[in-house]
Scaffold this active site. Structure first.
Site: not given
Ligand code: NDP
Length: 438
Positions: A118, A158
């Site tokens: 990572k 990510d």
């Molecule tokens: P993104 O950046 O696309 O989205 C994350 C989302 O969560 C954003 O909308 C963000 O808002 C929001 N967010 C962040 N902090 C908070 C909080 N404290 N409360 C509520 N909402 C929050 O990331 P991903 O969708 O890619 O990733 C999300 C999760 O999934 C992570 O844990 C990542 O490690 C995991 N993951 C992702 C993969 C992928 O293919 N992308 C694969 C496997 C796991 P804001 O942008 O405003 O902070």
């Protein structure tokens, strides 16, 4: 754990991830003295290497900014290192190590030949111009390129790293190495990216939920679903869940959550992408655009009555009180789409209440699995149609589910998916390490 905490004080997310794994595998580990003979635990919890580097870049005002870059190459017993890059101000060594550690077992579960890694930076993409994002990505790659390669380490996206950032990172990697060899995944589909990669994590989560429900002669159709986040993973989950007939009633951001009684579907799902592209960290505009939706400031979606809860945002976002509320409201299934979104206390409550509970390392493995499929397509210089990628993804999620059931089945018939996923993921890595010598 005592030794680990002494050696790495303050790395609480990392301690949490290791503790969770050790508790799950304790029984099976103790039954096989072979593991102890090879000091598997001691070797497994120490990353192969942790790279920390300076990332100086120039902002639009001509000022020099300095961020920290990280790459944790944790374990390559099963294949080259593989794992995403996260750009978020909260990024630190502990978070990088926990994510890389989890990635080792997640990648093992996919059945593909992938090790775990990572990386990322404490750079905050929020409010940055496109030019600033590009210059930062280029500066980041100026150091990272020395440590990665198609048979060494293959980064992906990510939080804060999507197709745009992968484009800038890959463009710089190409200039430095003079090779177009697919060393990053999540690329644009015109230049080596796999169809369906953006949707894959969310789709895989929904396929996993359907597998869990199928064991109870049920499926996701007609279920009320609460999700958090509005990023890449939340988008994929909302798309597939609604396609299969579920009703997604919440989305959230760090500012609070929206409740949409009509369901997040159709053009509303596309609007999530627009919101995200706007680079603002707020979900509130959703309720302004769709008046029936209500915004709840500084609150979490877990207070809403639902059949299925899917945390899709970040680590430790669903705590003990949230778990109690979900159980009280009759929620049947909690499926982690984010990495480690439930606190250990929340997991205890969920498992004690015998809810269906899927840990992220199993349920969200569809993302990295599809990255693995992207690597295969790049190696063959071929591009599979979306239905072929989807079919393979479904097959992988079914396999992961079966493995979790194999190792997680309890005497009373309850499936402890956490235990199942940890044991299945661990056994493959541990055997490979032992067979490859010290
Ligand atoms: P993104 O950046 O696309 O989205 C994350 C989302 O969560 C954003 O909308 C963000 O808002 C929001 N967010 C962040 N902090 C908070 C909080 N404290 N409360 C509520 N909402 C929050 O990331 P991903 O969708 O890619 O990733 C999300 C999760 O999934 C992570 O844990 C990542 O490690 C995991 N993951 C992702 C993969 C992928 O293919 N992308 C694969 C496997 C796991 P804001 O942008 O405003 O902070």
């Amino acid at each position: 754990m005592t030794n680990l905490e002494r050696r790495y004080p303050g790395e609480k997310e990392y301690h949490q991830a290791v503790y969770e794994l050790l508790m799950s595998i304790e029984e099976i580990y103790n039954q096989m003295p072979y593991f102890d003979k090879h000091s598997i635990i001691e070797r497994l919890i120490e990353p192969d290497r942790v790279l920390i580097f300076k990332v100086p870049w120039v902002d639009d005002m001509g000022n020099i900014q300095v961020n920290r870059g990280f790459r944790v190459q944790f374990n390559n017993a099963l294949g080259p290192y593989k794992g995403g890059l996260r750009f978020h101000p909260s990024v630190n060594v502990s978070i990088m190590k926990f994510l890389a550690f989890e990635q080792v077992f997640k990648n093992s579960l996919t059945t593909l030949s992938l090790g775990g890694a990572k990386g990322g930076s404490d750079f905050d993409p929020k409010g940055k111009s496109d030019g600033e994002i590009m210059r930062f990505c280029q500066a980041f790659m100026l150091e990272l390129w020395r440590h990665i390669g198609p048979e060494i380490d293959i980064p992906a996206g990510d939080i804060g790293v999507g197709t745009r950032e992968i484009g800038y990172l890959y463009g710089m990697y190409k200039k430095l190495t003079r090779q177009h060899n697919g060393t990053l995944t999540g690329k644009g589909t015109d230049w080596g990216g796999s169809l369906l990669r953006p949707e894959a994590t969310g789709y895989g989560v929904v396929y996993f939920i359907n597998e869990m429900l199928a064991r109870q002669k049920d499926n996701i159709e007609g279920k009320v679903v609460a999700i958090s986040g509005f990023g890449n993973v939340a988008w994929g989950v909302a798309k597939k869940a609604t396609e299969l007939g579920a009703k997604v009633v919440t989305l959230s951001g760090p500012d609070g959550f929206v409740y949409d009684p009509d369901g997040v579907r159709g053009e509303k799902i596309d609007f999530m992408l627009e919101l995200r592209a706007s680079n603002e960290d707020i979900i509130e505009p959703y309720s302004q655009k769709y008046p029936k939706a209500r915004f709840f400031s500084n609150r979490k979606p877990w207070e809403v009555k639902c059949d299925i809860a899917i945390p899709c945002a970040t680590q430790n976002e669903l705590d003990e009180n949230d778990a109690l509320q979900l159980v009280k409201n009759g929620c049947r299934c909690i499926c982690e789409a984010a990495n480690m979104p439930c606190t250990p206390e929340a997991i205890d409550i969920i498992i004690q209440a015998k809810l269906l509970y899927a840990p992220g390392k199993a349920a969200n493995a569809g993302g990295v699995a599809t990255s693995g499929l992207e690597m295969s397509q790049n190696a063959m210089k071929l591009s599979w149609p979306a239905n072929e990628v989807d079919m393979r993804l479904q097959h992988i999620m079914q396999n992961i589910h079966q493995n979790c059931v194999k190792y997680g089945l309890q005497p009373d018939g309850y499936i402890n998916y956490l235990k199942g996923a940890n044991i299945a993921g661990f056994l493959k890595v541990a055997h490979a390490m032992a067979e490859q010598g010290v």
